[in-house]
Design a protein around this motif. Structure first.
Motif, short mmCIF file in Angstrom:
data_model
loop_
_atom_site.label_atom_id
_atom_site.label_comp_id
_atom_site.label_asym_id
_atom_site.label_seq_id
_atom_site.Cartn_x
_atom_site.Cartn_y
_atom_site.Cartn_z
N THR A 7 -5.27 -8.37 24.03
CA THR A 7 -6.11 -8.66 22.88
C THR A 7 -7.35 -7.77 22.94
O THR A 7 -7.97 -7.64 23.99
CB THR A 7 -6.54 -10.14 22.89
N ALA A 8 -7.70 -7.17 21.82
CA ALA A 8 -8.88 -6.30 21.76
C ALA A 8 -10.12 -7.17 21.63
O ALA A 8 -10.57 -7.49 20.53
CB ALA A 8 -8.77 -5.34 20.60
N ASP A 9 -10.68 -7.58 22.76
CA ASP A 9 -11.83 -8.48 22.74
C ASP A 9 -13.13 -7.82 23.17
O ASP A 9 -14.17 -8.46 23.24
CB ASP A 9 -11.56 -9.73 23.57
N PHE A 10 -13.08 -6.50 23.45
CA PHE A 10 -14.28 -5.76 23.83
C PHE A 10 -14.26 -4.40 23.18
O PHE A 10 -13.20 -3.87 22.83
CB PHE A 10 -14.37 -5.57 25.35
N PHE A 11 -15.41 -3.80 23.04
CA PHE A 11 -15.59 -2.44 22.56
C PHE A 11 -16.21 -1.68 23.71
O PHE A 11 -17.31 -2.02 24.15
CB PHE A 11 -16.51 -2.44 21.33
N TYR A 12 -15.51 -0.69 24.24
CA TYR A 12 -15.99 0.02 25.42
C TYR A 12 -16.66 1.32 25.04
O TYR A 12 -16.14 2.09 24.22
CB TYR A 12 -14.83 0.33 26.37
N ILE A 13 -17.82 1.57 25.63
CA ILE A 13 -18.51 2.84 25.52
C ILE A 13 -18.64 3.38 26.94
O ILE A 13 -19.22 2.71 27.80
CB ILE A 13 -19.91 2.67 24.89
N ILE A 14 -18.07 4.53 27.18
CA ILE A 14 -18.12 5.12 28.52
C ILE A 14 -19.47 5.82 28.66
O ILE A 14 -19.75 6.82 28.01
CB ILE A 14 -16.97 6.14 28.73
N GLU A 15 -20.30 5.26 29.51
CA GLU A 15 -21.66 5.79 29.71
C GLU A 15 -21.67 6.88 30.78
O GLU A 15 -22.41 7.85 30.67
CB GLU A 15 -22.58 4.64 30.11
N GLN A 16 -20.83 6.72 31.77
CA GLN A 16 -20.82 7.66 32.90
C GLN A 16 -19.47 7.59 33.57
O GLN A 16 -18.85 6.53 33.65
CB GLN A 16 -21.91 7.26 33.90
N GLY A 17 -18.99 8.72 34.03
CA GLY A 17 -17.73 8.74 34.76
C GLY A 17 -16.58 9.26 33.91
O GLY A 17 -16.78 9.84 32.85
N ARG A 18 -15.37 9.01 34.38
CA ARG A 18 -14.16 9.49 33.72
C ARG A 18 -13.17 8.35 33.60
O ARG A 18 -13.23 7.38 34.34
CB ARG A 18 -13.53 10.60 34.54
N ALA A 44 -14.47 -0.07 39.38
CA ALA A 44 -14.16 0.74 40.56
C ALA A 44 -13.14 1.81 40.20
O ALA A 44 -12.35 1.66 39.26
CB ALA A 44 -13.59 -0.16 41.66
N LYS A 45 -13.16 2.89 40.94
CA LYS A 45 -12.19 3.96 40.72
C LYS A 45 -10.78 3.39 40.83
O LYS A 45 -10.46 2.66 41.76
CB LYS A 45 -12.39 5.06 41.78
N GLY A 46 -9.95 3.68 39.84
CA GLY A 46 -8.58 3.20 39.83
C GLY A 46 -8.39 1.80 39.27
O GLY A 46 -7.27 1.34 39.10
N GLU A 47 -9.48 1.12 38.98
CA GLU A 47 -9.38 -0.24 38.45
C GLU A 47 -8.87 -0.22 37.01
O GLU A 47 -9.31 0.58 36.19
CB GLU A 47 -10.76 -0.91 38.49
N ARG A 48 -7.96 -1.11 36.70
CA ARG A 48 -7.42 -1.22 35.35
C ARG A 48 -8.42 -1.99 34.50
O ARG A 48 -8.85 -3.09 34.86
CB ARG A 48 -6.09 -1.94 35.37
N VAL A 49 -8.79 -1.42 33.37
CA VAL A 49 -9.76 -2.05 32.48
C VAL A 49 -9.05 -2.94 31.46
O VAL A 49 -9.48 -4.04 31.17
CB VAL A 49 -10.61 -0.98 31.77
N PHE A 50 -7.96 -2.45 30.91
CA PHE A 50 -7.13 -3.24 30.00
C PHE A 50 -5.73 -2.65 30.01
O PHE A 50 -5.51 -1.54 30.48
CB PHE A 50 -7.70 -3.28 28.57
N SER A 51 -4.79 -3.41 29.50
CA SER A 51 -3.39 -2.98 29.44
C SER A 51 -2.91 -2.97 28.01
O SER A 51 -3.41 -3.73 27.15
CB SER A 51 -2.50 -3.94 30.26
N GLU A 52 -1.92 -2.15 27.75
CA GLU A 52 -1.32 -2.07 26.44
C GLU A 52 -0.85 -3.47 26.03
O GLU A 52 -0.25 -4.19 26.82
CB GLU A 52 -0.13 -1.12 26.48
N GLY A 53 -1.19 -3.87 24.82
CA GLY A 53 -0.80 -5.18 24.32
C GLY A 53 -1.86 -6.26 24.52
O GLY A 53 -1.74 -7.35 23.95
#
Length: 64
Positions: A39-50, A28-37
């Motif tokens: 664990t890098a457990d996903f690889f994100y590819i932005i398909e659409q949006g900003r 959702a708009k404004g939703e936090r996806v991850f925070s600094e610090g």
């Protein structure tokens, strides 16, 4: 994905593997996806949006 510079050196087999193992997730708009610090457990590819990335710099939030 095939023509993007990041994936230009990937073989078609590697791209196929990525596509087959990828999970599509909407945020959702404004939703936090991850925070600094986190664990890098996903690889994100932005398909659409900003998106906007913020860092904590001396106690202040700064977007980069």
């Amino acid at each position: 994905m095939d023509s993007d510079n990041f994936f230009s050196d990937w073989t078609s087999a590697e791209i196929t593997h990525l596509r087959q193992s990828a999970v599509r997730k909407a945020f959702a708009k404004g939703e936090r996806v991850f925070s600094e610090g986190d664990t890098a457990d996903f690889f994100y590819i932005i398909e659409q949006g900003r998106f906007v990335i913020f860092i904590d710099k001396l106690g202040k939030r700064e977007n980069i």
